[in-house]
Design a protein around this motif. Structure first.
Motif, PDB file in Angstrom:
ATOM      1  N   UNK A   1     -15.123  -9.483  85.145  1.00 54.01           N
ATOM      2  CA  UNK A   1     -14.432  -8.227  85.456  1.00 54.01           C
ATOM      3  C   UNK A   1     -14.557  -7.231  84.313  1.00 54.01           C
ATOM      4  N   UNK A   2     -14.411  -7.721  83.086  1.00 58.61           N
ATOM      5  CA  UNK A   2     -14.495  -6.855  81.910  1.00 58.61           C
ATOM      6  C   UNK A   2     -15.888  -6.242  81.780  1.00 58.61           C
ATOM      7  N   UNK A   3     -16.912  -7.033  82.029  1.00 62.41           N
ATOM      8  CA  UNK A   3     -18.288  -6.522  81.971  1.00 62.41           C
ATOM      9  C   UNK A   3     -18.519  -5.467  83.050  1.00 62.41           C
ATOM     10  N   UNK A   4     -17.989  -5.698  84.232  1.00 68.36           N
ATOM     11  CA  UNK A   4     -18.110  -4.709  85.317  1.00 68.36           C
ATOM     12  C   UNK A   4     -17.429  -3.397  84.924  1.00 68.36           C
ATOM     13  N   UNK A   5     -16.250  -3.501  84.333  1.00 68.59           N
ATOM     14  CA  UNK A   5     -15.474  -2.313  83.971  1.00 68.59           C
ATOM     15  C   UNK A   5     -16.248  -1.395  83.025  1.00 68.59           C
ATOM     16  N   UNK A   6     -16.917  -1.975  82.041  1.00 65.54           N
ATOM     17  CA  UNK A   6     -17.587  -1.160  81.022  1.00 65.54           C
ATOM     18  C   UNK A   6     -19.057  -0.868  81.344  1.00 65.54           C
ATOM     19  N   UNK A   7     -19.595  -1.513  82.397  1.00 69.83           N
ATOM     20  CA  UNK A   7     -21.030  -1.370  82.662  1.00 69.83           C
ATOM     21  C   UNK A   7     -21.393  -0.796  84.027  1.00 69.83           C
TER      22      UNK A   7
ATOM     23  N   UNK B   1     -12.159   1.512  88.281  1.00 70.27           N
ATOM     24  CA  UNK B   1     -11.000   0.694  87.869  1.00 70.27           C
ATOM     25  C   UNK B   1     -10.417  -0.038  89.081  1.00 70.27           C
ATOM     26  N   UNK B   2     -10.273   0.681  90.204  1.00 68.39           N
ATOM     27  CA  UNK B   2      -9.716   0.073  91.424  1.00 68.39           C
ATOM     28  C   UNK B   2     -10.637  -1.029  91.953  1.00 68.39           C
TER      29      UNK B   2
ATOM     30  N   UNK C   1     -22.628  -2.566  76.185  1.00 65.31           N
ATOM     31  CA  UNK C   1     -21.203  -2.682  76.521  1.00 65.31           C
ATOM     32  C   UNK C   1     -20.845  -4.095  76.964  1.00 65.31           C
ATOM     33  N   UNK C   2     -21.694  -4.679  77.815  1.00 58.80           N
ATOM     34  CA  UNK C   2     -21.431  -6.028  78.323  1.00 58.80           C
ATOM     35  C   UNK C   2     -21.503  -7.061  77.212  1.00 58.80           C
ATOM     36  N   UNK C   3     -22.510  -6.944  76.350  1.00 64.10           N
ATOM     37  CA  UNK C   3     -22.684  -7.912  75.250  1.00 64.10           C
ATOM     38  C   UNK C   3     -21.485  -7.856  74.303  1.00 64.10           C
ATOM     39  N   UNK C   4     -21.065  -6.653  73.928  1.00 66.55           N
ATOM     40  CA  UNK C   4     -19.915  -6.503  73.029  1.00 66.55           C
ATOM     41  C   UNK C   4     -18.652  -7.075  73.678  1.00 66.55           C
ATOM     42  N   UNK C   5     -18.457  -6.760  74.970  1.00 64.28           N
ATOM     43  CA  UNK C   5     -17.274  -7.261  75.683  1.00 64.28           C
ATOM     44  C   UNK C   5     -17.269  -8.785  75.755  1.00 64.28           C
ATOM     45  N   UNK C   6     -18.417  -9.383  76.054  1.00 67.48           N
ATOM     46  CA  UNK C   6     -18.504 -10.848  76.151  1.00 67.48           C
ATOM     47  C   UNK C   6     -18.176 -11.483  74.795  1.00 67.48           C
TER      48      UNK C   6
END
Length: 492
Positions: free
Chosen positions: A300-306, A327-328, A459-464
């Protein structure tokens, strides 16, 4: 690999046919999903009934259940065809800009045909699933998916023909099912030997009760998962459905992988249920939930930022939706995905009847809230998703684990401990962490001025990295994380 192929097809689809056809395709997919109500959960109920005779080697009983399955699915296929054709005069009510499109009825008939042929022979896949050989079915689906994608891309590039695109799907679905039917007959030769054996009346009664319970579950599932595009098409137009379909493809693709991950152990949990060891079952349930929560949070976090930068790179900035909609979409994905632990256990324990009653309430609640938020409060796509989010939070999030613990695991005094200490506490903590990390990443994006695929990947790499470090430090003494570590070490 299947998801990658779908992305390739969708990319060519966008470039050759545009937003309107993309929206039409998304709408038809939702209508067909609604028509799948005719299946009534018969497949799930019969798969549940197959666990015991497969475990005991009762070939005659397995063959009898499969014969019942065959008759039921033949009837379902015919019913879907008849109801689908009856919908033709009402298509213009479901499509706001119907008059601006050509051959809508013809395209719908082709989509309907693909659904109808899927009911013939495909019931044999359920035997592979119940016998923990789903990989055979998956490889069959993948092989024909490759053929289908190649032919569909050729049809789109050289002919720009949506009709040929749909015809390819119909033919590949039919041939795929023929092949899997022959394969199952080879693996289980006793299906022909006992081909017309009928099941006992008491077993038929059990299946009938489970199917009745599944009717409610089907209503809830269809309304929650398959009406968003219908509402968007009716109130906002087919082009908006096309934009939303791209986001839906990405989210659904990731959801498909995660659901395979969490539901692949359903048959194993079904076998565990026969041991009647409540404490062991509860431990497995909590481990399953926590692992599902960790994986879902990262996804979910990766989706949010990517999502936004990826859509801009892949489809073009003209296909991007507002960040409030993103976001929704992500929040809806997150809440629905952490439900999958309870849903997996409900299927494994055969809790279809009590869950079905809840699902009827869920359906009406979701539809009413979605219309209120979307039409009356003028929230558009966000309104549709908010209705689903509220339904999941205020009904499903507590009802489903309560049902599993009280009626499946049979530990009646443990629900509040699980729900407050495990579910709410960990969910709130991880959502807060994701919000904080996302804010930091977006600030970094502004500073580095990144966009497109580079922004999506970075974004995804940093979030992971941040989330994995957080989980490893915060949950280092958690049994579920220790369990995952042991599996990873053994694999390495």
């Amino acid at each position: 690999m299947t998801i990658l192929l779908k992305f390739i097809t969708q990319t060519v689809f966008i470039r050759t046919l545009g937003k309107d056809f993309l929206g039409l395709n998304g709408l038809f997919t939702n209508i067909i999903s609604v028509l799948s109500f005719a299946e009534l959960g018969i497949g799930t109920a019969i798969v549940f009934s197959l666990y015991e005779p497969l475990a005991n080697g009762n070939e005659k009983k397995v063959a009898a259940l499969m014969y019942l399955f065959k008759r039921a699915y033949t009837f379902i296929g015919i019913t879907v065809a008849v109801v689908g054709m009856a919908l033709l005069p009402f298509l213009h009510f479901l499509i706001k800009d119907y008059d601006q499109l050509n051959n809508v009825a013809y395209y719908f008939i082709l989509c309907l045909s693909n659904s109808v042929v899927s009911y013939f022979f495909s019931y044999k896949r359920s035997l592979l699933i119940a016998d923990q050989h789903e990989y055979i079915s998956a490889l069959n689906i993948f092989g024909f998916m490759v053929i289908q994608v190649i032919v569909q891309i050729i049809m789109l590039i050289f002919f720009h023909a949506y009709s040929l695109y749909l015809w390819t799907a119909v033919i590949c679905t039919f041939v795929s099912n023929l092949f899997i039917s022959k394969k199952v007959n080879d693996i289980y030769p006793y299906l022909k030997k006992f081909g017309h054996v009928k099941i006992e009346n008491n077993l038929k009664k059990v299946i009938k009760n489970n199917v009745i319970g599944m009717i409610g579950s089907k209503i809830g599932s269809i309304v929650v998962r398959s009406t968003d595009n219908l509402l968007i098409s009716m109130f906002l137009g087919i082009a908006i459905v096309g934009l939303y379909s791209n986001y839906l493809l990405i989210v659904t693709s990731i959801s498909t992988i995660l659901i395979k991950l969490v539901s692949s152990v359903t048959a194993t949990i079904g076998n565990l249920a026969t041991e009647h060891d409540a404490q062991k079952s509860y431990e497995v349930f909590t481990k399953h939930f926590m692992i599902n929560l960790f994986v879902t949070t990262i996804a979910s976090a990766c989706l949010l930022v990517s999502l936004t930068p990826f859509i801009g790179f892949w489809a073009g900035k003209g296909y991007a939706l507002g960040f409030n909609i993103v976001i929704a979409i992500v929040l809806n994905f997150f809440i629905d995905q952490i439900r999958q632990t309870s849903i997996t256990f409900i299927s494994a324990y055969g809790l279809f009847v009590p869950n079905g009653k809840k699902s009827v309430i869920e359906a009406f609640m979701n539809l009413a809230l979605s219309v209120i938020f979307m039409k009356m409060l003028h929230l558009g796509i966000v309104g549709t998703l908010t209705g689903t989010i509220c339904t999941n939070i205020f009904l499903n999030s507590w009802w489903e684990p309560l049902l599993v613990l009280n009626r499946g695991v049979r530990l009646k005094n443990i629900f509040l401990i699980f729900y407050v200490k495990l579910y709410l506490k960990n969910t709130a903590f991880l959502l807060f962490a994701v919000s904080l990390f996302a804010w930091l990443i977006f600030e970094l994006d502004r500073y580095l001025n990144m966009s497109g695929i580079l922004a999506a990947v970075v974004n995804s790499v940093i979030m992971i990295i941040m989330l994995v470090l957080l989980i490893l430090t915060t949950y280092r003494h958690n049994d579920s994380l220790r369990y995952v570590k042991r599996i990873l070490k053994s694999l390495i």
